[in-house]
Design an enzyme around this catalytic site. Structure first.
Site, PDB file in Angstrom:
ATOM      1  N   HIS A 181     -16.745   4.786  -4.612  1.00  0.00           N
ATOM      2  CA  HIS A 181     -17.251   3.638  -3.844  1.00  0.00           C
ATOM      3  C   HIS A 181     -18.213   4.098  -2.756  1.00  0.00           C
ATOM      4  O   HIS A 181     -17.893   4.972  -1.961  1.00  0.00           O
ATOM      5  CB  HIS A 181     -16.083   2.868  -3.212  1.00  0.00           C
ATOM      6  CG  HIS A 181     -15.373   1.977  -4.177  1.00  0.00           C
ATOM      7  ND1 HIS A 181     -14.662   0.863  -3.800  1.00  0.00           N
ATOM      8  CD2 HIS A 181     -15.282   2.029  -5.527  1.00  0.00           C
ATOM      9  CE1 HIS A 181     -14.166   0.268  -4.865  1.00  0.00           C
ATOM     10  NE2 HIS A 181     -14.516   0.966  -5.929  1.00  0.00           N
ATOM     11  N   TYR A 229     -12.483  -6.264   3.234  1.00  0.00           N
ATOM     12  CA  TYR A 229     -11.567  -6.344   4.379  1.00  0.00           C
ATOM     13  C   TYR A 229     -11.906  -7.641   5.107  1.00  0.00           C
ATOM     14  O   TYR A 229     -13.042  -7.804   5.571  1.00  0.00           O
ATOM     15  CB  TYR A 229     -11.774  -5.163   5.332  1.00  0.00           C
ATOM     16  CG  TYR A 229     -11.267  -3.833   4.805  1.00  0.00           C
ATOM     17  CD1 TYR A 229     -12.036  -3.035   3.965  1.00  0.00           C
ATOM     18  CD2 TYR A 229     -10.000  -3.364   5.177  1.00  0.00           C
ATOM     19  CE1 TYR A 229     -11.571  -1.810   3.503  1.00  0.00           C
ATOM     20  CE2 TYR A 229      -9.524  -2.139   4.717  1.00  0.00           C
ATOM     21  CZ  TYR A 229     -10.307  -1.372   3.876  1.00  0.00           C
ATOM     22  OH  TYR A 229      -9.836  -0.164   3.423  1.00  0.00           O
ATOM     23  N   PRO A 286      -2.060   1.039   7.505  1.00  0.00           N
ATOM     24  CA  PRO A 286      -2.887   1.335   6.325  1.00  0.00           C
ATOM     25  C   PRO A 286      -4.335   0.835   6.379  1.00  0.00           C
ATOM     26  O   PRO A 286      -5.124   1.145   5.481  1.00  0.00           O
ATOM     27  CB  PRO A 286      -2.125   0.646   5.182  1.00  0.00           C
ATOM     28  CG  PRO A 286      -1.283  -0.390   5.834  1.00  0.00           C
ATOM     29  CD  PRO A 286      -0.970   0.099   7.205  1.00  0.00           C
ATOM     30  N   LYS A 341      -5.903   5.914   5.752  1.00  0.00           N
ATOM     31  CA  LYS A 341      -5.898   7.306   6.197  1.00  0.00           C
ATOM     32  C   LYS A 341      -4.612   8.087   5.898  1.00  0.00           C
ATOM     33  O   LYS A 341      -4.610   9.318   5.962  1.00  0.00           O
ATOM     34  CB  LYS A 341      -6.142   7.367   7.724  1.00  0.00           C
ATOM     35  CG  LYS A 341      -7.540   7.001   8.135  1.00  0.00           C
ATOM     36  CD  LYS A 341      -8.530   8.117   7.826  1.00  0.00           C
ATOM     37  CE  LYS A 341      -9.945   7.650   7.774  1.00  0.00           C
ATOM     38  NZ  LYS A 341     -10.547   7.609   6.451  1.00  0.00           N
ATOM     39  N   TYR A 379     -14.400   6.160   8.065  1.00  0.00           N
ATOM     40  CA  TYR A 379     -13.809   5.664   6.824  1.00  0.00           C
ATOM     41  C   TYR A 379     -13.893   6.711   5.711  1.00  0.00           C
ATOM     42  O   TYR A 379     -12.924   6.923   4.973  1.00  0.00           O
ATOM     43  CB  TYR A 379     -14.494   4.355   6.386  1.00  0.00           C
ATOM     44  CG  TYR A 379     -13.710   3.625   5.323  1.00  0.00           C
ATOM     45  CD1 TYR A 379     -12.713   2.713   5.668  1.00  0.00           C
ATOM     46  CD2 TYR A 379     -13.926   3.863   3.968  1.00  0.00           C
ATOM     47  CE1 TYR A 379     -11.964   2.063   4.701  1.00  0.00           C
ATOM     48  CE2 TYR A 379     -13.185   3.224   2.992  1.00  0.00           C
ATOM     49  CZ  TYR A 379     -12.209   2.322   3.364  1.00  0.00           C
ATOM     50  OH  TYR A 379     -11.454   1.690   2.398  1.00  0.00           O
TER      51      TYR A 379
HETATM   52  P1  RFL Z   1       5.953  10.197   1.223  1.00  0.00           P
HETATM   53  O1  RFL Z   1       5.005   9.667   0.231  1.00  0.00           O
HETATM   54  O2  RFL Z   1       6.783   9.245   2.007  1.00  0.00           O
HETATM   55  O3  RFL Z   1       6.892  11.238   0.467  1.00  0.00           O
HETATM   56  C1  RFL Z   1       8.017  11.807   1.069  1.00  0.00           C
HETATM   57  C2  RFL Z   1       9.007  12.191  -0.009  1.00  0.00           C
HETATM   58  O4  RFL Z   1      10.163  12.793   0.611  1.00  0.00           O
HETATM   59  C3  RFL Z   1      11.337  12.251   0.027  1.00  0.00           C
HETATM   60  N1  RFL Z   1      12.453  12.352   0.988  1.00  0.00           N
HETATM   61  C4  RFL Z   1      13.405  13.314   0.921  1.00  0.00           C
HETATM   62  N2  RFL Z   1      13.565  14.332   0.092  1.00  0.00           N
HETATM   63  C5  RFL Z   1      14.653  15.139   0.294  1.00  0.00           C
HETATM   64  N3  RFL Z   1      15.571  14.922   1.288  1.00  0.00           N
HETATM   65  C6  RFL Z   1      15.411  13.896   2.144  1.00  0.00           C
HETATM   66  N4  RFL Z   1      16.306  13.685   3.104  1.00  0.00           N
HETATM   67  C7  RFL Z   1      14.294  13.048   1.989  1.00  0.00           C
HETATM   68  N5  RFL Z   1      13.843  11.952   2.646  1.00  0.00           N
HETATM   69  C8  RFL Z   1      12.724  11.549   2.027  1.00  0.00           C
HETATM   70  C9  RFL Z   1      10.961  10.823  -0.297  1.00  0.00           C
HETATM   71  O5  RFL Z   1      11.813  10.273  -1.308  1.00  0.00           O
HETATM   72  C10 RFL Z   1       9.526  10.978  -0.764  1.00  0.00           C
HETATM   73  O6  RFL Z   1       9.441  11.210  -2.157  1.00  0.00           O
HETATM   74  O7  RFL Z   1       5.200  11.109   2.309  1.00  0.00           O
HETATM   75  P2  RFL Z   1       3.936  12.088   2.106  1.00  0.00           P
HETATM   76  O8  RFL Z   1       4.108  12.960   0.914  1.00  0.00           O
HETATM   77  O9  RFL Z   1       3.692  12.701   3.437  1.00  0.00           O
HETATM   78  O10 RFL Z   1       2.715  11.117   1.753  1.00  0.00           O
HETATM   79  C11 RFL Z   1       2.234  10.179   2.667  1.00  0.00           C
HETATM   80  C12 RFL Z   1       1.662   8.961   1.942  1.00  0.00           C
HETATM   81  O11 RFL Z   1       2.627   8.502   1.005  1.00  0.00           O
HETATM   82  C13 RFL Z   1       1.292   7.832   2.897  1.00  0.00           C
HETATM   83  O12 RFL Z   1       0.680   8.339   4.060  1.00  0.00           O
HETATM   84  C14 RFL Z   1       0.313   6.811   2.254  1.00  0.00           C
HETATM   85  O13 RFL Z   1       0.936   6.148   1.203  1.00  0.00           O
HETATM   86  C15 RFL Z   1      -0.174   5.801   3.287  1.00  0.00           C
HETATM   87  N6  RFL Z   1      -1.035   4.744   2.713  1.00  0.00           N
HETATM   88  C16 RFL Z   1      -2.374   4.982   2.461  1.00  0.00           C
HETATM   89  N7  RFL Z   1      -2.909   6.202   2.686  1.00  0.00           N
HETATM   90  C17 RFL Z   1      -4.211   6.453   2.358  1.00  0.00           C
HETATM   91  O14 RFL Z   1      -4.676   7.580   2.599  1.00  0.00           O
HETATM   92  N8  RFL Z   1      -5.029   5.506   1.765  1.00  0.00           N
HETATM   93  C18 RFL Z   1      -4.565   4.258   1.505  1.00  0.00           C
HETATM   94  O15 RFL Z   1      -5.300   3.466   0.921  1.00  0.00           O
HETATM   95  C19 RFL Z   1      -3.206   3.938   1.882  1.00  0.00           C
HETATM   96  N9  RFL Z   1      -2.689   2.733   1.629  1.00  0.00           N
HETATM   97  C20 RFL Z   1      -0.503   3.480   2.431  1.00  0.00           C
HETATM   98  C21 RFL Z   1      -1.370   2.483   1.888  1.00  0.00           C
HETATM   99  C22 RFL Z   1       0.838   3.192   2.651  1.00  0.00           C
HETATM  100  C23 RFL Z   1       1.333   1.944   2.353  1.00  0.00           C
HETATM  101  N10 RFL Z   1       2.717   1.723   2.570  1.00  0.00           N
HETATM  102  C24 RFL Z   1       3.577   1.158   1.627  1.00  0.00           C
HETATM  103  C25 RFL Z   1       3.352   2.307   3.732  1.00  0.00           C
HETATM  104  C26 RFL Z   1      -0.890   1.234   1.594  1.00  0.00           C
HETATM  105  C27 RFL Z   1       0.441   0.938   1.853  1.00  0.00           C
HETATM  106  C28 RFL Z   1       0.895  -0.465   1.546  1.00  0.00           C
HETATM  107  C1  PHB Z   2      -4.936   0.044  -1.495  1.00  0.00           C
HETATM  108  O1  PHB Z   2      -5.693  -0.094  -2.466  1.00  0.00           O
HETATM  109  O2  PHB Z   2      -3.707   0.066  -1.626  1.00  0.00           O
HETATM  110  C2  PHB Z   2      -5.510   0.151  -0.139  1.00  0.00           C
HETATM  111  C3  PHB Z   2      -6.897   0.224   0.009  1.00  0.00           C
HETATM  112  C4  PHB Z   2      -7.437   0.316   1.291  1.00  0.00           C
HETATM  113  C5  PHB Z   2      -6.606   0.319   2.389  1.00  0.00           C
HETATM  114  C6  PHB Z   2      -5.231   0.269   2.231  1.00  0.00           C
HETATM  115  C7  PHB Z   2      -4.679   0.179   0.958  1.00  0.00           C
HETATM  116  O3  PHB Z   2      -7.168   0.379   3.627  1.00  0.00           O
END
Ligand code: RFL
Ligand code: PHB
Length: 391
Positions: free
Chosen positions: A72, A202, A294, A298, A386
């Site tokens: 993108h 957005y 989110p 980031k 971004y």
């Molecule tokens: P995770 O993905 O939470 O993984 C951690 C893992 O550790 C396990 N765990 C354990 N394992 C052993 N013993 C324990 N006691 C444990 N406790 C937990 C868990 O089961 C899990 O498997 O952390 P990690 O690896 O640091 O990754 C971080 C990302 O997942 C997170 O920052 C992103 O998903 C955030 N996020 C976004 N980030 C982006 O860069 N671009 C995006 O577009 C974006 N969109 C989002 C998002 C997060 C969202 N939510 C649901 C919070 C959109 C959403 C809706």
């Molecule tokens: C997504 O596609 O899940 C998404 C995209 C952009 C954002 C957050 C989540 O800023």
């Protein structure tokens, strides 16, 4: 059991770290609370910065990413009922982002780990405990199939997310935390329908924020801002589509194709940082150390940059017998983390409806957005952040 680095958590941070260490000849074991299927069922991030795609290239797990990821060049900002494009590629001298789901990244990393025959212990439940990381011989204990197990290691990498055991194992008083909880969440829906537009939209509206995102040409991801106390099960698909439609401009409304949801969930919005990110031989990475709302996309990208710094530090330790990278790990990460925290907080504040600021707050946001899209300097600030700041 014995390994060089015990990694807690098989999310993107843990899997990426495991792969980079393996490539450098450093032995590691991952211990995960859940099953692989459970980890893969979580629908999360969708936007990857260049820093993240570069790292996946370095790991040798980016074949599908390059085949299926959508590059993108810009995003669209919708306010006062009209859309305005931010041309990120032009404003940043050629930088772009790639839309490729976190689920797919995790899938690719899990497949690579399996193919290399590396050890991942799934289903460890809540049994994982961390020991002696302030000395030179840390240990991780857990129970698997009713049997108590112990892993002796040189370092523990805490990659277990916001609710994990790693940060919670640090002695009280050794940690300073900074937090902001927003009074709303994102209700998200995944559906096999084509995207509304070829770029992300957005939207700032008087009804609240909305985001039109995607996973492919046939699968879309949408979000609407909802109050924090709302429950996903109280939202029918129809209610979701109606609310989303009400927050779009006429053209997007016309292009919106609806269908049954494959997944529906609410994510609370929070800014959080724990400092420092290292305690002796325990090093935190990703959501275990910091959370961003989110809006700026980031979270996963910050996890990737932590892992880049962490893998370099560990490689330096083993290869060059130097502790410089480990000693500076926390400081290096936090510089980038706080910039992403600032950007995510700012973009969240600009795009969401804040109940307490009323119409005055809405007008101020609209004035700032109007300035933003009309000023090359202001648009460049948004675009630079971004696409991701340099490592
Ligand atoms: P995770 O993905 O939470 O993984 C951690 C893992 O550790 C396990 N765990 C354990 N394992 C052993 N013993 C324990 N006691 C444990 N406790 C937990 C868990 O089961 C899990 O498997 O952390 P990690 O690896 O640091 O990754 C971080 C990302 O997942 C997170 O920052 C992103 O998903 C955030 N996020 C976004 N980030 C982006 O860069 N671009 C995006 O577009 C974006 N969109 C989002 C998002 C997060 C969202 N939510 C649901 C919070 C959109 C959403 C809706
Ligand atoms: C997504 O596609 O899940 C998404 C995209 C952009 C954002 C957050 C989540 O800023």
């Amino acid at each position: 059991m014995r390994t060089q680095v015990a990694i807690i958590g098989a999310g993107p941070s843990g899997l990426l770290l495991g792969q980079l260490l393996y490539k450098a000849g450093i032995d590691n074991i991952i211990i995960e609370r859940q099953s692989a299927e459970y980890v893969l069922a979580r629908i999360r991030a969708g936007v990857l910065e260049q820093v993240t795609t570069d790292l996946l290239d370095e790991c040798g797990v980016s074949k599908r990413l390059h085949q299926q990821g959508l590059v993108h060049d810009g995003i669209e900002l919708l306010f006062k009922g009209a859309r305005h494009r931010i041309d990120m590629r032009t404003l940043t001298g050629g930088k772009t982002v790639t839309v490729y789901g976190q689920t797919e990244v995790t899938h690719d990393l899990m497949d690579a780990r399996k193919a290399e025959g590396l050890t991942t212990i799934y289903d460890a439940g809540d049994s994982v405990t961390l020991h002696d990381f302030e000395g030179t011989r840390p240990k991780v204990r857990y129970v698997k199939d009713g049997q108590a197990q112990e892993i002796e290691c040189d370092f523990i990498a805490g990659c277990d997310g916001y609710h994990g055991v790693s940060r919670a194992s640090v002695p009280a008083g050794a940690l300073r935390t900074y937090e902001k909880v927003y009074p709303f969440g994102w209700l998200g829906i995944l559906a096999d329908v084509p995207p509304v537009s070829h770029e992300l939209i957005y939207a700032n509206t008087e009804r609240g924020f909305a985001l039109c995102s995607m996973r492919s040409a046939t699968r879309s991801r949408f979000y609407v801002q909802v109050p924090s106390n709302e429950k996903a099960e109280d939202w029918s698909d129809e209610a979701f589509w109606n609310e989303l439609r009400a927050r779009l401009d006429p053209q997007a409304r016309e292009h919106l194709v609806t269908g049954p949801s494959l997944e529906k969930s609410i994510a609370p919005l929070r800014s959080f940082v724990a400092e420092p990110m290292r305690f002796g031989r325990l090093l935190l990475a990703g959501d275990a150390a910091h959370i961003v709302p989110p809006t700026g996309a980031k979270g996963l990208n910050l996890a990737a940059s932590d892992v880049k710094y962490l893998s370099s530090a560990l490689i330096e330790h083993y290869r060059d017998i130097s502790s410089a990278g480990i000693d500076h790990y926390s400081e290096r990460c936090l510089r980038r983390v706080w910039k992403a925290e600032r950007f995510s907080w700012w973009f969240t504040s600009l795009m969401h409806k804040f109940p307490e600021t009323g119409d005055f707050g809405q007008r101020l946001q609209e004035a700032e957005l109007d300035y933003l899209v009309g000023s090359k300097a202001a648009s460049t600030v948004l675009a630079e952040n971004y696409v991701g700041l340099p490592l």
